[in-house]
Design a protein around this motif. Structure first.
Motif, PDB file in Angstrom:
ATOM      1  N   PRO A 172       5.086 -32.138  33.812  1.00 30.59           N
ATOM      2  CA  PRO A 172       4.012 -32.079  33.551  1.00 30.59           C
ATOM      3  C   PRO A 172       3.232 -31.073  32.705  1.00 30.59           C
ATOM      4  O   PRO A 172       2.542 -31.033  32.558  1.00 30.59           O
ATOM      5  N   GLN A 173       3.806 -29.974  33.707  1.00 30.22           N
ATOM      6  CA  GLN A 173       2.908 -28.835  33.429  1.00 30.22           C
ATOM      7  C   GLN A 173       2.982 -27.877  32.592  1.00 30.22           C
ATOM      8  O   GLN A 173       3.822 -28.318  31.985  1.00 30.22           O
TER       9      GLN A 173
ATOM     10  N   TYR B 251      12.766 -33.008  24.749  1.00 33.11           N
ATOM     11  CA  TYR B 251      13.423 -32.991  25.335  1.00 33.11           C
ATOM     12  C   TYR B 251      13.365 -32.177  26.858  1.00 33.11           C
ATOM     13  O   TYR B 251      12.299 -31.489  26.273  1.00 33.11           O
ATOM     14  N   LEU B 252      13.425 -32.272  28.084  1.00 34.03           N
ATOM     15  CA  LEU B 252      12.710 -32.308  28.983  1.00 34.03           C
ATOM     16  C   LEU B 252      13.809 -30.711  29.508  1.00 34.03           C
ATOM     17  O   LEU B 252      14.445 -31.356  30.301  1.00 34.03           O
ATOM     18  N   LEU B 253      12.675 -29.357  30.102  1.00 34.78           N
ATOM     19  CA  LEU B 253      13.841 -29.000  30.755  1.00 34.78           C
ATOM     20  C   LEU B 253      13.304 -28.523  32.368  1.00 34.78           C
ATOM     21  O   LEU B 253      11.946 -27.916  31.669  1.00 34.78           O
TER      22      LEU B 253
ATOM     23  N   GLY C 293      11.611 -33.997  40.904  1.00 34.98           N
ATOM     24  CA  GLY C 293       9.630 -34.759  41.062  1.00 34.98           C
ATOM     25  C   GLY C 293       9.945 -35.733  40.144  1.00 34.98           C
ATOM     26  O   GLY C 293       8.979 -36.992  40.635  1.00 34.98           O
ATOM     27  N   PHE C 294       9.951 -35.335  38.695  1.00 31.48           N
ATOM     28  CA  PHE C 294       9.353 -35.988  38.130  1.00 31.48           C
ATOM     29  C   PHE C 294      10.805 -37.684  37.994  1.00 31.48           C
ATOM     30  O   PHE C 294      10.411 -38.777  37.201  1.00 31.48           O
TER      31      PHE C 294
END
Length: 583
Positions: free
Chosen positions: A493-494, A440-442, A451-452
């Protein structure tokens, strides 16, 4: 069909209204649940034991067997084999004094600083009591105990001043300020204590009284769960307090079911006694099963005294500890209420583990802790302390601090049903991936999340925000998501990296629960403070680790320290350094 039973009780460490005793640091009320059909067998067994080992006396006492604990282990084994079950209430007197300070000066009914919910947050009260137990000098605790024996407004004013000063020096300013919340009601508090004595007699001011009620509640609960059918309690004679205790017991027999109150930080689960018919008092020399209760209570007190004094137990005493503290470790049954400090509970657990050959991290040892969590005097391990003492989280030099800082709100991507998007490797399906390949992305930066999302061709998805109002929902979503993946990824993606999803959910829940409890109890006004630096808003807070932070709201600059003043000073320095860099 639950067995009709009689519970025989006796005590050890009885000092009446005197909570101060170096000789007897514990009061123990112990006894045996005896099925009525086994009373004759148990009485015969006790008589044979007396004739074999102390034929010259008709009143067996623990002190006769202090140097022969193996005999007590043999006796307890035989009593258990014929169907008797031990139970006890163990009260550590120093801890009880600390608990009485909390009950007296931090009662939300009298305090201007607390909300009513504090009265039912037993974990909060136990936490503070344990801190006072550990941090306040013995002289201060003893002074309060002496004042409590003869309650008066003047006496409470004097001892409150000492307690507050000692809290400032040894605990923290927040606890000291909370104590002052009852300063204007000390006369009312003293009057209430005197009224209780008038209503129930001087016995109500002893440590014996709350322990007797606690024992009755243990028995009542066994009756309500149909584990036994308790017919009566038979207690050793109580001298001048016997009438008072009978009156207290009678008040529970006639009390309405909704009646509730707390005693010494003990949970009183029921407002009335409905399953115990009578409380009787008999001379121990005439009742062998009361003598059996004395042997049990004395064994518990003897081992507990050695443990609290950090004395080593010899082999036979270790065996006795196993028998004495067994009621704490019986699954599904509440047979004991140890009203003790965290330190003492750990020592009891350590003695049991050592005897059983179990390491402190062993899973079976942890399961024992889970089974007896209800008896704990401190917040369970999954709770963050509300008012930790200054320096309580101090680490030895070179010990790394693994804490991480994550700022709310969080941002993630969800579909129209607010289900979070699970990111998979390119060009593969869910069925083709393993748990560690999904995430999961946070984000903590909304622009990065947007932006993503703009780079994807996902229809019906949007960036969703999870701030404090949505935190309960967010934690639940993380727990649901843990069935599909082990990871969340921050700032994708940092390269900020992964974090275990269960750990994140657990940590957030612990922090969130602490915040909610602080506001529910009224403690938040002491933990969180608002300030102003050069026209800008600044907040400071006492953290669950015992240190302090200060934050400038406009940009999140932080300072930290061992006191609130140090944290604010560190923040001022940080602001100054930032200004210098900007110039």
């Amino acid at each position: 069909m639950p067995l009709e039973s009689t519970i025989y009780l006796d005590e050890s460490g009885n000092d009446g209204p005197n909570y101060i005793s170096a000789q007897d640091p514990f009061y123990v009320l112990g006894g045996w649940i005896v099925p009525d059909r086994k009373i004759v067998d148990a009485t015969v067994l006790m008589e044979r034991f007396r004739q074999a080992h102390s034929s010259q006396t008709f009143d067996l006492k623990f002190k006769m067997f202090r140097r022969r604990p193996y005999l007590l282990c043999e006796l307890m084994t035989k009593l258990g084999e014929i169907g008797l079950v031990p139970m006890f209430v163990l009260a550590e007197k120093r801890y009880c004094i600390a608990g009485k300070i909390v009950e007296t000066f931090l009662d939300p009914y009298y305090s201007s600083k607390l909300r009513g919910h504090f009265g039912v947050d037993l974990e909060a009260k136990r936490e503070i009591a344990n801190t006072l137990y550990e941090r306040l000098p013995t002289s201060v605790l003893n002074e309060f105990a002496a004042s409590y024996r003869e309650p008066s407004q003047t006496g409470f004013e004097s001892v409150l001043s000492r307690v507050v000063a000692s809290c400032r020096e040894h605990v923290n300013a927040e606890v000291a300020e909370l104590m002052l919340g009852s300063e204007d009601r000390l006369g009312d508090i003293a009057a209430a204590e005197l009224h209780a004595v008038d209503a129930f007699g001087k016995g109500s001011a002893t440590i014996n009284a709350p322990c007797l009620i606690s024992m009755a509640m243990l028995i009542e609960q066994l009756g309500r769960k149909h584990d036994i059918s308790p017919q009566r309690i038979v207690h050793d004679e109580q001298g001048p307090y016997q009438t008072d205790f009978a009156r207290i017991f009678q008040s529970f027999l006639s009390a309405p079911e909704e009646h509730r109150f707390q005693l010494e930080g003990m949970d009183v689960p029921f407002g009335a006694i409905r399953n115990i018919n009578t409380l009787e008092f008999q001379k121990s020399e005439q009742q062998p099963l009361v003598q059996a209760a004395d042997l049990l209570a004395g064994s518990i007190a003897h081992v507990a005294k050695k443990l609290v004094g950090e004395e080593s137990l010899h082999v036979q005493e270790s065996e006795l500890a196993m028998f004495a503290f067994l009621p704490m470790y019986v699954p599904q049954l509440r047979l004991a209420n140890p009203v003790c400090s965290e330190r003492m509970l750990k020592r009891i657990g350590g003695a049991i583990r050592e005897k059983m050959g179990i390491s402190e991290t062993d899973e079976s040892s942890n399961s024992h802790a889970e089974q007896t969590r209800w008896t704990s005097t401190l917040p369970p391990g999954d709770m963050i302390p509300l008012l930790p003492a200054r320096g309580s989280a101090a680490k030895p030099k070179g010990h790394p601090d693994h804490r991480i800082k994550i700022d709310l709100p969080f941002y993630s991507i969800a579909n129209e049903d607010r289900e979070l998007v699970l990111l998979l490797p390119p060009d593969v399906s869910m069925a083709q991936t393993q748990r560690d390949q999904r995430m999961y992305l946070l984000w903590t930066d909304k622009a990065l999340a947007e932006g993503f999302l703009s780079d994807q061709d996902w229809v019906g998805h949007s960036v969703v925000e999870f701030g404090p109002p949505e935190l309960d929902e967010f934690i639940e979503l993380l727990r649901q998501g843990s069935q599909w993946t082990d990871w969340v990824y921050f700032q994708f993606p940092q390269p900020h990296g992964h974090m275990p999803i269960k750990r994140l959910a657990d940590d957030l829940e612990r922090v969130w629960q602490r915040s909610k409890r602080l506001f529910q109890t009224g403690l938040a006004s002491e933990v969180y403070r608002q300030h102003e630096f050069d026209g800008e808003m600044v907040y400071s807070a006492l953290m669950g680790t015992g240190d302090y932070v200060a934050i400038r709201i406009s940009d999140g600059l932080r300072g930290s320290g061992d006191t609130r003043e140090e944290a604010l000073g560190d923040l001022q320095k940080t602001i100054g350094d930032a200004s210098s860099v900007g110039q």
